[in-house]
Design a protein around this motif. Sequence first.
Motif, PDB file in Angstrom:
ATOM      1  N   PRO A 244       0.794  -1.233   0.000  1.00 35.95           N
ATOM      2  CA  PRO A 244       0.000   0.000   0.000  1.00 35.95           C
ATOM      3  C   PRO A 244       0.825   1.280   0.000  1.00 35.95           C
ATOM      4  N   THR A 245       2.053   1.224   0.526  1.00 31.47           N
ATOM      5  CA  THR A 245       2.882   2.438   0.524  1.00 31.47           C
ATOM      6  C   THR A 245       3.244   2.828  -0.901  1.00 31.47           C
ATOM      7  N   ILE A 246       3.558   1.825  -1.716  1.00 30.62           N
ATOM      8  CA  ILE A 246       3.916   2.081  -3.116  1.00 30.62           C
ATOM      9  C   ILE A 246       2.653   2.249  -3.954  1.00 30.62           C
ATOM     10  N   ASN A 247       1.580   1.518  -3.562  1.00 31.98           N
ATOM     11  CA  ASN A 247       0.281   1.640  -4.228  1.00 31.98           C
ATOM     12  C   ASN A 247       0.413   1.431  -5.730  1.00 31.98           C
ATOM     13  N   ASP A 248       1.007   0.288  -6.094  1.00 32.39           N
ATOM     14  CA  ASP A 248       1.247   0.031  -7.513  1.00 32.39           C
ATOM     15  C   ASP A 248       0.071  -0.657  -8.201  1.00 32.39           C
ATOM     16  N   GLY A 249      -0.993  -0.932  -7.464  1.00 29.39           N
ATOM     17  CA  GLY A 249      -2.163  -1.525  -8.085  1.00 29.39           C
ATOM     18  C   GLY A 249      -2.009  -2.982  -8.462  1.00 29.39           C
ATOM     19  N   GLN A 250      -0.911  -3.598  -8.087  1.00 26.40           N
ATOM     20  CA  GLN A 250      -0.667  -4.984  -8.431  1.00 26.40           C
ATOM     21  C   GLN A 250      -1.487  -5.905  -7.542  1.00 26.40           C
ATOM     22  N   GLU A 251      -1.693  -7.128  -8.021  1.00 33.08           N
ATOM     23  CA  GLU A 251      -2.331  -8.135  -7.187  1.00 33.08           C
ATOM     24  C   GLU A 251      -1.380  -8.547  -6.075  1.00 33.08           C
ATOM     25  N   SER A 252      -1.930  -9.226  -5.079  1.00 27.60           N
ATOM     26  CA  SER A 252      -1.098  -9.644  -3.955  1.00 27.60           C
ATOM     27  C   SER A 252       0.044 -10.531  -4.432  1.00 27.60           C
ATOM     28  N   ARG A 253       1.168 -10.380  -3.760  1.00 22.31           N
ATOM     29  CA  ARG A 253       2.348 -11.157  -4.110  1.00 22.31           C
ATOM     30  C   ARG A 253       3.133 -11.481  -2.845  1.00 22.31           C
ATOM     31  N   LEU A 254       4.059 -12.408  -2.975  1.00 23.44           N
ATOM     32  CA  LEU A 254       4.996 -12.721  -1.900  1.00 23.44           C
ATOM     33  C   LEU A 254       6.355 -12.175  -2.299  1.00 23.44           C
ATOM     34  N   GLU A 255       6.960 -11.389  -1.407  1.00 23.73           N
ATOM     35  CA  GLU A 255       8.299 -10.849  -1.617  1.00 23.73           C
ATOM     36  C   GLU A 255       9.156 -11.258  -0.436  1.00 23.73           C
ATOM     37  N   ALA A 256      10.126 -12.110  -0.679  1.00 20.51           N
ATOM     38  CA  ALA A 256      10.948 -12.659   0.398  1.00 20.51           C
ATOM     39  C   ALA A 256      12.367 -12.115   0.317  1.00 20.51           C
ATOM     40  N   HIS A 257      12.835 -11.582   1.436  1.00 18.46           N
ATOM     41  CA  HIS A 257      14.229 -11.155   1.563  1.00 18.46           C
ATOM     42  C   HIS A 257      14.984 -12.238   2.314  1.00 18.46           C
ATOM     43  N   LEU A 258      15.993 -12.816   1.669  1.00 17.55           N
ATOM     44  CA  LEU A 258      16.779 -13.896   2.261  1.00 17.55           C
ATOM     45  C   LEU A 258      17.975 -13.298   2.984  1.00 17.55           C
ATOM     46  N   PHE A 259      18.141 -13.637   4.247  1.00 14.00           N
ATOM     47  CA  PHE A 259      19.207 -13.053   5.043  1.00 14.00           C
ATOM     48  C   PHE A 259      20.577 -13.531   4.553  1.00 14.00           C
ATOM     49  N   ASP A 260      21.507 -12.585   4.522  1.00 11.23           N
ATOM     50  CA  ASP A 260      22.915 -12.885   4.257  1.00 11.23           C
ATOM     51  C   ASP A 260      23.098 -13.659   2.953  1.00 11.23           C
ATOM     52  N   THR A 261      22.287 -13.324   1.974  1.00 12.66           N
ATOM     53  CA  THR A 261      22.338 -14.023   0.689  1.00 12.66           C
ATOM     54  C   THR A 261      22.305 -12.996  -0.435  1.00 12.66           C
ATOM     55  N   ASN A 262      23.206 -13.120  -1.371  1.00  9.33           N
ATOM     56  CA  ASN A 262      23.242 -12.214  -2.515  1.00  9.33           C
ATOM     57  C   ASN A 262      23.552 -13.034  -3.762  1.00  9.33           C
ATOM     58  N   GLU A 263      22.501 -13.509  -4.405  1.00 10.98           N
ATOM     59  CA  GLU A 263      22.692 -14.339  -5.587  1.00 10.98           C
ATOM     60  C   GLU A 263      21.499 -14.186  -6.515  1.00 10.98           C
ATOM     61  N   ASP A 264      21.696 -14.565  -7.750  1.00  9.30           N
ATOM     62  CA  ASP A 264      20.636 -14.479  -8.752  1.00  9.30           C
ATOM     63  C   ASP A 264      19.670 -15.649  -8.562  1.00  9.30           C
ATOM     64  N   LEU A 265      18.441 -15.344  -8.201  1.00 10.38           N
ATOM     65  CA  LEU A 265      17.448 -16.383  -7.942  1.00 10.38           C
ATOM     66  C   LEU A 265      16.378 -16.453  -9.038  1.00 10.38           C
ATOM     67  N   TYR A 266      16.461 -15.605 -10.042  1.00  5.71           N
ATOM     68  CA  TYR A 266      15.420 -15.574 -11.062  1.00  5.71           C
ATOM     69  C   TYR A 266      15.271 -16.932 -11.741  1.00  5.71           C
ATOM     70  N   GLY A 267      14.035 -17.392 -11.827  1.00  2.00           N
ATOM     71  CA  GLY A 267      13.756 -18.673 -12.461  1.00  2.00           C
ATOM     72  C   GLY A 267      13.866 -19.865 -11.535  1.00  2.00           C
ATOM     73  N   GLN A 268      14.496 -19.685 -10.355  1.00  6.18           N
ATOM     74  CA  GLN A 268      14.602 -20.781  -9.395  1.00  6.18           C
ATOM     75  C   GLN A 268      13.250 -21.016  -8.720  1.00  6.18           C
ATOM     76  N   THR A 269      12.927 -22.280  -8.482  1.00  7.04           N
ATOM     77  CA  THR A 269      11.710 -22.601  -7.750  1.00  7.04           C
ATOM     78  C   THR A 269      12.043 -22.714  -6.270  1.00  7.04           C
ATOM     79  N   LEU A 270      11.457 -21.831  -5.474  1.00  9.73           N
ATOM     80  CA  LEU A 270      11.702 -21.782  -4.038  1.00  9.73           C
ATOM     81  C   LEU A 270      10.441 -22.197  -3.287  1.00  9.73           C
ATOM     82  N   GLU A 271      10.646 -22.690  -2.073  1.00 11.26           N
ATOM     83  CA  GLU A 271       9.546 -22.968  -1.159  1.00 11.26           C
ATOM     84  C   GLU A 271       9.723 -22.050   0.048  1.00 11.26           C
TER      85      GLU A 271
END
Length: 309
Positions: A244-271
Motif C-alpha cells: 500500500p505504501t507504493i500503491n502500484d495496483g498490483q495483485e497480492s504477491r509474496l516478496e521474500a528477503h533472504l538473510f545474508d544471501t546475494n545471488e541471482d534467484l530468477y527462475g529458481q523454484t523456491l519454497e
Amino acid sequence: MTLHEDWAAIPQGAHGAAVALGNFDGVHLGHVHLLKSLHAARPDLPLGAVTFEPHPREFFRPQDPPIRLMLPAVRARFLHEQGVKQIFQLPFDADFSHLSPEQFVEEVLHRALGVQHVACGPDFAFGHRRAGSIDFLAHRLEVLGIGLTVVPPLTDISGPFSSSRIRRLLQEGYPERAAEELGRPWFIAGAVTHGDKRGRLLGFPTANIPLGRHIEPARGVYAVTVHHPDGRVIPGVANIGRRPTINDGQESRLEAHLFDTNEDLYGQTLEVSLHRLLREERRFDGLDALKAQIAEDASQARAALGFAV
C-alpha cells in the motif's frame, strides 16, 4: 510412486491397490491418519490415493479466490512420503462431475482402477451433486467384492482436522497453528519472477513469487525460511500483500528477503515457509519510513527464527 492422470487408461500393473479417497489438499495430519489406518487394515496391498484435479471447489466456483494449500506436484510428493505407491489423480471436469454414484464406483473404482480396498472418512460424498453416501458406497463395494474401511476423523479440542480449518488459520494470521495441523510449516512454492527492483533500492532485495493458485494468507510481514533447490534452508523475512505504501495496483504477491544471501534467484523454484506473522500490512508515510520498518521487520524475523540480530 506412480502418478496416473487418465483414469480411462490405467495399466493392469496398477490394479489391486488399497486406496484412500479424498482431495488431500495439504496432506495434513488428518490425511496421514487416514492413510495409516488404511495401511493397517490392508498391509498386504499397495497403498494408493484417489484424488482430483482441479479441486472440485475450483471447478464449481472458478470466480472465487484461490483456495489451494498446495499444488498437485507438491501433493504428490507428500503422498509419496507417506508410503503411497499409486496416485490416481482424476481429472475433475464437466463429464466427471456428472458421473452418478453408481458410475463412480462401478466404472472408475472397479473397472478402471481395479481397486481391492477403499478407505475414506465418514463424511465422504461422491457422484453427481454429491448424491453418493457412505451407506451406498459400502453396499456397492460389497457387491463388487471390494473392502471398505471408514476411518473416524482425527480430532482435537477444536474438532476434526481439516483443510478448511487450516485455510482459516492461515487467513487469520496463525501459520504456527496451521503448522501444528499440517505436521510441517505451510509454504508457498513457485518460480522467482522479475519485480520492479524496488526492494534492492531500499537495501533489501527480494525474491518475488506469485501466489498463483495458493490461498492468500493474512496480508502482512512474516518470519520465513526459504528452501533452495540445492537443499539449503535460508532464513528470511517476507511480505505478502499489495504494497500500500507504493500503491502500484498490483495483485497480492509474496516478496521474500533472504538473510545474508546475494545471488541471482530468477527462475529458481523456491519454497517459502511461513513461521510467524510479525505485523499486518499497513501504509507508511514515504519510502524512508518504509525502509526503517523493513529493517525492524528483519530484526524481529531473525529473533523469531532464533538467529542473532
